[in-house]
Motif scaffolding. Structure first.
Motif, PDB file in Angstrom:
ATOM      1  N   THR A  50      -2.700   3.468  -4.815  1.00 46.17           N
ATOM      2  CA  THR A  50      -3.468   2.245  -4.584  1.00 46.17           C
ATOM      3  C   THR A  50      -4.796   2.608  -3.913  1.00 46.17           C
ATOM      4  O   THR A  50      -5.005   3.737  -3.484  1.00 46.17           O
ATOM      5  N   THR A  51      -5.653   1.611  -3.824  1.00 46.21           N
ATOM      6  CA  THR A  51      -6.904   1.779  -3.090  1.00 46.21           C
ATOM      7  C   THR A  51      -6.576   1.832  -1.596  1.00 46.21           C
ATOM      8  O   THR A  51      -5.464   1.494  -1.190  1.00 46.21           O
ATOM      9  N   PRO A  52      -7.540   2.221  -0.763  1.00 50.35           N
ATOM     10  CA  PRO A  52      -7.293   2.203   0.684  1.00 50.35           C
ATOM     11  C   PRO A  52      -6.884   0.826   1.206  1.00 50.35           C
ATOM     12  O   PRO A  52      -6.193   0.715   2.214  1.00 50.35           O
ATOM     13  N   ASP A  53      -7.276  -0.228   0.495  1.00 52.42           N
ATOM     14  CA  ASP A  53      -6.900  -1.585   0.896  1.00 52.42           C
ATOM     15  C   ASP A  53      -5.549  -2.011   0.335  1.00 52.42           C
ATOM     16  O   ASP A  53      -5.118  -3.149   0.562  1.00 52.42           O
ATOM     17  N   GLY A  54      -4.900  -1.132  -0.428  1.00 52.31           N
ATOM     18  CA  GLY A  54      -3.586  -1.464  -0.987  1.00 52.31           C
ATOM     19  C   GLY A  54      -3.625  -2.131  -2.347  1.00 52.31           C
ATOM     20  O   GLY A  54      -2.588  -2.565  -2.850  1.00 52.31           O
ATOM     21  N   ASN A  55      -4.792  -2.212  -2.947  1.00 49.05           N
ATOM     22  CA  ASN A  55      -4.909  -2.827  -4.269  1.00 49.05           C
ATOM     23  C   ASN A  55      -4.531  -1.816  -5.353  1.00 49.05           C
ATOM     24  O   ASN A  55      -4.708  -0.613  -5.181  1.00 49.05           O
TER      25      ASN A  55
END
Length: 92
Positions: A12-17
């Protein structure tokens, strides 16, 4: 792109996406990296399962051990479900 669906990647992205890959080949460098990471995540999930079963089978396991095992199991389940969704979307 010729009708190919986006591939859900096993990270995921660092934001959890979620991250997706648009590639013309299943043999691209990024596709192979994703395949390798999926295999590692599944292997890790198997190890976490063995450890969690051992903690649960031990009547002397304390709260810290149980919470640790459950935390790792949740992380592994998240990974395994992402792999399952990704592979399911790529089935013909």
């Amino acid at each position: 792109m010729s009708g190919r669906a986006l591939r859900l990647l096993p990270w995921t992205t660092p934001d959890g996406n979620p991250c997706y890959l648009s590639a013309d080949s299943d043999h691209s460098t990024l596709s192979r990296l994703a395949d390798d990471l999926e295999a590692a995540q599944l292997g890790s999930g198997e190890q976490v399962l063995v450890g969690a079963r051992a903690v649960l089978a031990d009547p002397g396991s304390g709260e810290r051990a149980i919470r640790f095992a459950l935390t790792r199991a949740v992380e592994s389940l998240d990974d395994v479900l992402r792999v399952a969704v990704s592979r399911g979307h790529r089935m013909p």
